[in-house]
Design a protein around this motif. Structure first.
Motif, PDB file in Angstrom:
ATOM      1  N   TRP A   1       1.295   4.011 -13.433  1.00 45.68           N
ATOM      2  CA  TRP A   1       1.725   4.801 -14.582  1.00 45.68           C
ATOM      3  C   TRP A   1       3.120   4.358 -15.036  1.00 45.68           C
ATOM      4  O   TRP A   1       3.391   4.232 -16.233  1.00 45.68           O
ATOM      5  N   LEU A   2       4.003   4.113 -14.084  1.00 47.76           N
ATOM      6  CA  LEU A   2       5.369   3.696 -14.412  1.00 47.76           C
ATOM      7  C   LEU A   2       5.362   2.359 -15.158  1.00 47.76           C
ATOM      8  O   LEU A   2       6.102   2.166 -16.126  1.00 47.76           O
ATOM      9  N   PHE A   3       4.517   1.432 -14.691  1.00 47.41           N
ATOM     10  CA  PHE A   3       4.424   0.139 -15.377  1.00 47.41           C
ATOM     11  C   PHE A   3       3.825   0.293 -16.771  1.00 47.41           C
ATOM     12  O   PHE A   3       4.269  -0.347 -17.732  1.00 47.41           O
ATOM     13  N   ASP A   4       2.795   1.163 -16.885  1.00 46.58           N
ATOM     14  CA  ASP A   4       2.175   1.387 -18.198  1.00 46.58           C
ATOM     15  C   ASP A   4       3.190   1.953 -19.193  1.00 46.58           C
ATOM     16  O   ASP A   4       3.131   1.654 -20.382  1.00 46.58           O
ATOM     17  N   ALA A   5       4.114   2.779 -18.682  1.00 44.20           N
ATOM     18  CA  ALA A   5       5.130   3.378 -19.549  1.00 44.20           C
ATOM     19  C   ALA A   5       6.220   2.389 -19.930  1.00 44.20           C
ATOM     20  O   ALA A   5       7.029   2.657 -20.821  1.00 44.20           O
ATOM     21  N   GLY A   6       6.253   1.233 -19.264  1.00 48.26           N
ATOM     22  CA  GLY A   6       7.239   0.197 -19.594  1.00 48.26           C
ATOM     23  C   GLY A   6       8.660   0.578 -19.249  1.00 48.26           C
ATOM     24  O   GLY A   6       9.601   0.217 -19.970  1.00 48.26           O
ATOM     25  N   ILE A   7       8.843   1.305 -18.145  1.00 46.16           N
ATOM     26  CA  ILE A   7      10.180   1.802 -17.821  1.00 46.16           C
ATOM     27  C   ILE A   7      10.699   1.250 -16.483  1.00 46.16           C
ATOM     28  O   ILE A   7      11.774   1.641 -16.027  1.00 46.16           O
ATOM     29  N   VAL A   8       9.946   0.336 -15.846  1.00 48.49           N
ATOM     30  CA  VAL A   8      10.362  -0.216 -14.553  1.00 48.49           C
ATOM     31  C   VAL A   8      11.316  -1.392 -14.785  1.00 48.49           C
ATOM     32  O   VAL A   8      10.984  -2.338 -15.493  1.00 48.49           O
ATOM     33  N   THR A   9      12.520  -1.305 -14.191  1.00 48.84           N
ATOM     34  CA  THR A   9      13.483  -2.404 -14.325  1.00 48.84           C
ATOM     35  C   THR A   9      13.563  -3.243 -13.045  1.00 48.84           C
ATOM     36  O   THR A   9      14.006  -4.388 -13.087  1.00 48.84           O
ATOM     37  N   GLU A  10      13.147  -2.660 -11.917  1.00 48.10           N
ATOM     38  CA  GLU A  10      13.150  -3.416 -10.659  1.00 48.10           C
ATOM     39  C   GLU A  10      12.091  -2.835  -9.733  1.00 48.10           C
ATOM     40  O   GLU A  10      11.894  -1.617  -9.674  1.00 48.10           O
ATOM     41  N   ASP A  11      11.394  -3.715  -9.025  1.00 51.28           N
ATOM     42  CA  ASP A  11      10.317  -3.282  -8.134  1.00 51.28           C
ATOM     43  C   ASP A  11      10.384  -4.121  -6.856  1.00 51.28           C
ATOM     44  O   ASP A  11      10.101  -5.320  -6.883  1.00 51.28           O
ATOM     45  N   VAL A  12      10.781  -3.495  -5.745  1.00 49.19           N
ATOM     46  CA  VAL A  12      10.965  -4.215  -4.482  1.00 49.19           C
ATOM     47  C   VAL A  12      10.028  -3.630  -3.430  1.00 49.19           C
ATOM     48  O   VAL A  12      10.021  -2.410  -3.208  1.00 49.19           O
ATOM     49  N   MET A  13       9.242  -4.490  -2.793  1.00 47.17           N
ATOM     50  CA  MET A  13       8.340  -4.023  -1.742  1.00 47.17           C
ATOM     51  C   MET A  13       9.098  -3.933  -0.424  1.00 47.17           C
ATOM     52  O   MET A  13       9.840  -4.842  -0.055  1.00 47.17           O
ATOM     53  N   THR A  14       8.913  -2.817   0.307  1.00 43.74           N
ATOM     54  CA  THR A  14       9.549  -2.614   1.603  1.00 43.74           C
ATOM     55  C   THR A  14       8.463  -2.409   2.659  1.00 43.74           C
ATOM     56  O   THR A  14       7.258  -2.471   2.347  1.00 43.74           O
ATOM     57  N   ASP A  15       8.876  -2.153   3.891  1.00 41.39           N
ATOM     58  CA  ASP A  15       7.889  -1.906   4.956  1.00 41.39           C
ATOM     59  C   ASP A  15       7.099  -0.624   4.706  1.00 41.39           C
ATOM     60  O   ASP A  15       5.943  -0.510   5.109  1.00 41.39           O
ATOM     61  N   GLU A  16       7.716   0.371   4.032  1.00 41.59           N
ATOM     62  CA  GLU A  16       7.046   1.665   3.801  1.00 41.59           C
ATOM     63  C   GLU A  16       6.347   1.753   2.452  1.00 41.59           C
ATOM     64  O   GLU A  16       5.516   2.633   2.239  1.00 41.59           O
ATOM     65  N   GLY A  17       6.690   0.890   1.514  1.00 35.24           N
ATOM     66  CA  GLY A  17       6.095   0.997   0.187  1.00 35.24           C
ATOM     67  C   GLY A  17       6.892   0.222  -0.844  1.00 35.24           C
ATOM     68  O   GLY A  17       7.133  -0.984  -0.681  1.00 35.24           O
ATOM     69  N   TYR A  18       7.328   0.915  -1.907  1.00 30.71           N
ATOM     70  CA  TYR A  18       8.031   0.250  -2.993  1.00 30.71           C
ATOM     71  C   TYR A  18       9.300   1.024  -3.352  1.00 30.71           C
ATOM     72  O   TYR A  18       9.277   2.253  -3.465  1.00 30.71           O
ATOM     73  N   ASP A  19      10.399   0.295  -3.510  1.00 28.16           N
ATOM     74  CA  ASP A  19      11.612   0.859  -4.098  1.00 28.16           C
ATOM     75  C   ASP A  19      11.623   0.442  -5.563  1.00 28.16           C
ATOM     76  O   ASP A  19      11.750  -0.754  -5.874  1.00 28.16           O
ATOM     77  N   MET A  20      11.484   1.409  -6.447  1.00 27.67           N
ATOM     78  CA  MET A  20      11.348   1.114  -7.870  1.00 27.67           C
ATOM     79  C   MET A  20      12.524   1.713  -8.642  1.00 27.67           C
ATOM     80  O   MET A  20      12.832   2.903  -8.512  1.00 27.67           O
ATOM     81  N   THR A  21      13.171   0.891  -9.433  1.00 22.90           N
ATOM     82  CA  THR A  21      14.234   1.370 -10.310  1.00 22.90           C
ATOM     83  C   THR A  21      13.643   1.558 -11.699  1.00 22.90           C
ATOM     84  O   THR A  21      13.014   0.642 -12.245  1.00 22.90           O
ATOM     85  N   VAL A  22      13.821   2.770 -12.256  1.00 24.86           N
ATOM     86  CA  VAL A  22      13.251   3.069 -13.574  1.00 24.86           C
ATOM     87  C   VAL A  22      14.371   3.494 -14.521  1.00 24.86           C
ATOM     88  O   VAL A  22      15.392   4.042 -14.104  1.00 24.86           O
ATOM     89  N   PHE A  23      14.153   3.212 -15.792  1.00 24.54           N
ATOM     90  CA  PHE A  23      15.079   3.596 -16.852  1.00 24.54           C
ATOM     91  C   PHE A  23      14.281   4.494 -17.784  1.00 24.54           C
ATOM     92  O   PHE A  23      13.495   4.027 -18.603  1.00 24.54           O
ATOM     93  N   TRP A  24      14.420   5.818 -17.609  1.00 25.65           N
ATOM     94  CA  TRP A  24      13.506   6.729 -18.291  1.00 25.65           C
ATOM     95  C   TRP A  24      14.205   7.951 -18.879  1.00 25.65           C
ATOM     96  O   TRP A  24      15.386   8.185 -18.650  1.00 25.65           O
ATOM     97  N   THR A  25      13.388   8.719 -19.641  1.00 28.12           N
ATOM     98  CA  THR A  25      13.875   9.952 -20.266  1.00 28.12           C
ATOM     99  C   THR A  25      13.469  11.141 -19.397  1.00 28.12           C
ATOM    100  O   THR A  25      12.629  11.010 -18.498  1.00 28.12           O
TER     101      THR A  25
END
Length: 424
Positions: A390-414
């Motif tokens: 959903w975050l990718f579909d909204a076009g608001i993800v600025t950084e997406d890093v995979m970790t051992d537990e999942g994903y650290d995602m930086t978003v620029f949103w309203t």
């Protein structure tokens, strides 16, 4: 049967004007609205309408004897079959007036129920109307039964007191209401699922609200190209209709057309239609459509604001006001209206019928929906793939890093997008 061969019911509309009621609206516009209500029912011919001045209400008959006799002659001469009284009428008053005039009688609540019953289309709308009608009928059982003191003692073989007919009918109505409430709960749950599925789409919702017959459905059709019933008729729309539209800016929004509001909406209907009106609670922008050509436009706007507040929508909600039907104004009023529109923030003058004034309104919608954006870091587990998509579909993800537990995602949103994400 051909359309013109359908039997019509000859009706007369009365608006009681009580002198002691300081809160009442002006009698003539109120009567005009009541006539429009009656015209919203098919196969009904309004043959006449009167304002009846009342020094006081007569408990048993509503009107005084002289006025009742006078109206009896009018109704007989005009061959009237149905009298519509624009106001509350007690069951006893209704029974007595029907007997005195030899006609069927409906008060304002009964008339609106008839219209709602005729207009409702969705399963939720039909259930809500049926529940409202039963609640109304429950208070008027005295009208249906003239033998209320008669007892029914079982099968008649065993003595002992039975229950009065009215008690039996009231119990039957209560059982039916409980059954309908359970059905409605399932329907409302389905609607909530639909709302949740809409939350997955990162599009804001714009709800059109306004007094009935303000032109919301015509505006909705103009904006979406949808063929929603749009007539010069009160309560033409009873079930919300939703369409996705692409604005000239390229922004996509979901447009919602809602049931029209009206003054003195019967309490049975406010409760029954609350779930329908709650569509407005999901809206990210409310467009209040007013018929600016109507002589009571200010009073209508006050009624709309009162109902919105009753739904829990406060002054902080994003609202723009649209003054519709400017094509019906004379040159002087039109010039004054457009001058006021130019000087007022969040106010637009349009004609939904001709399309005049639509461009500024369409340009304003995306601006009102654009909240300030901020950066935030989210931690999503691997199992949360749907929300990540959903975050990718909204076009608001600025950084997406995979970790051992999942994903650290930086978003620029309203805040709006954050709210929608939380609903997933």
């Amino acid at each position: 049967m051909l359309e013109h061969d359908k039997p019509v019911t000859r009706a007369w509309v009365l608006h009681p004007d009580l002198k002691s009621d300081q809160s009442r609206r002006a009698a003539e516009p109120a009567l005009e609205e009541a006539v429009s209500l009656a015209a919203a029912l098919p196969d009904l011919e309004v043959c006449g309408a009167d304002v009846v001045r009342l020094p006081r209400i007569q408990p048993g008959m509503l009107f005084g004897k002289g006025k009742i006799d006078e109206l009896a002659g009018v109704f007989k001469a005009a061959e009237i079959e149905l009298v519509l009284i624009d106001g509350p009428v007690t069951p006893v008053q209704q029974r007595n007036l029907e007997k005195a005039w030899g006609v069927k009688l409906l008060d304002r609540t009964g008339l609106i129920l008839e219209i709602f019953s005729d207009r409702a289309r969705t399963s939720e709308g039909v259930l809500q109307v049926e529940m409202a009608a039963l609640s109304y009928q429950r208070t008027r059982l005295v009208r249906a039964w003239t033998h209320l003191e008669r007892q029914r003692g079982g099968l008649g073989f065993v003595g002992g007191p039975g229950e009065t007919q009215i008690e039996a009918d009231r119990r039957a109505i209560d059982e039916q209401l409980n059954r309908l409430r359970k059905q409605l709960a399932k329907v409302v749950k389905t609607r909530e699922l639909h709302r949740a599925s809409r939350a997955k789409v990162p599009f804001p919702i714009v709800a059109l609200v306004g007094y009935t017959n303000a032109g919301k459905s015509t505006l909705f059709n103009r904006l979406t190209g949808a063929e929603v019933l749009a007539k010069d008729m009160l309560f033409a729309t009873l079930d919300p209709t939703m369409r996705k539209i692409v604005l000239p800016t390229g922004d996509e929004v979901i447009m919602s057309d809602t049931v029209g509001f009206i003054s003195d909406l019967p309490t049975e209907l406010v409760a029954a239609f609350r779930a329908t009106l709650e569509e407005v609670l999901d809206a990210d922008l409310i467009v209040h459509v007013r018929d600016i050509s109507h002589p009571q436009t200010e009073e209508q706007a006050e009624d709309v604001h009162a109902i919105l507040q009753g739904l829990g929508i406060g002054d902080e909600a994003p609202i723009v006001e649209v003054w519709n039907k400017i094509d019906l104004l004379d040159d002087e009023a039109r010039a004054a209206t457009l001058t006021q529109v130019e000087r007022t923030t969040d106010l637009y003058g349009v004609s939904a019928l001709t399309g005049e004034g639509m461009d500024p309104l369409l340009a304003a919608i995306p601006d009102k929906l654009k909240d300030p954006r901020h950066t935030e870091t989210l931690h999503l587990p691997f199992a949360d793939g749907r929300r990540r998509a959903w975050l990718f579909d909204a076009g608001i993800v600025t950084e997406d890093v995979m970790t051992d537990e999942g994903y650290d995602m930086t978003v620029f949103w309203t805040e709006l997008q954050k709210k929608r994400f939380a609903q997933l």
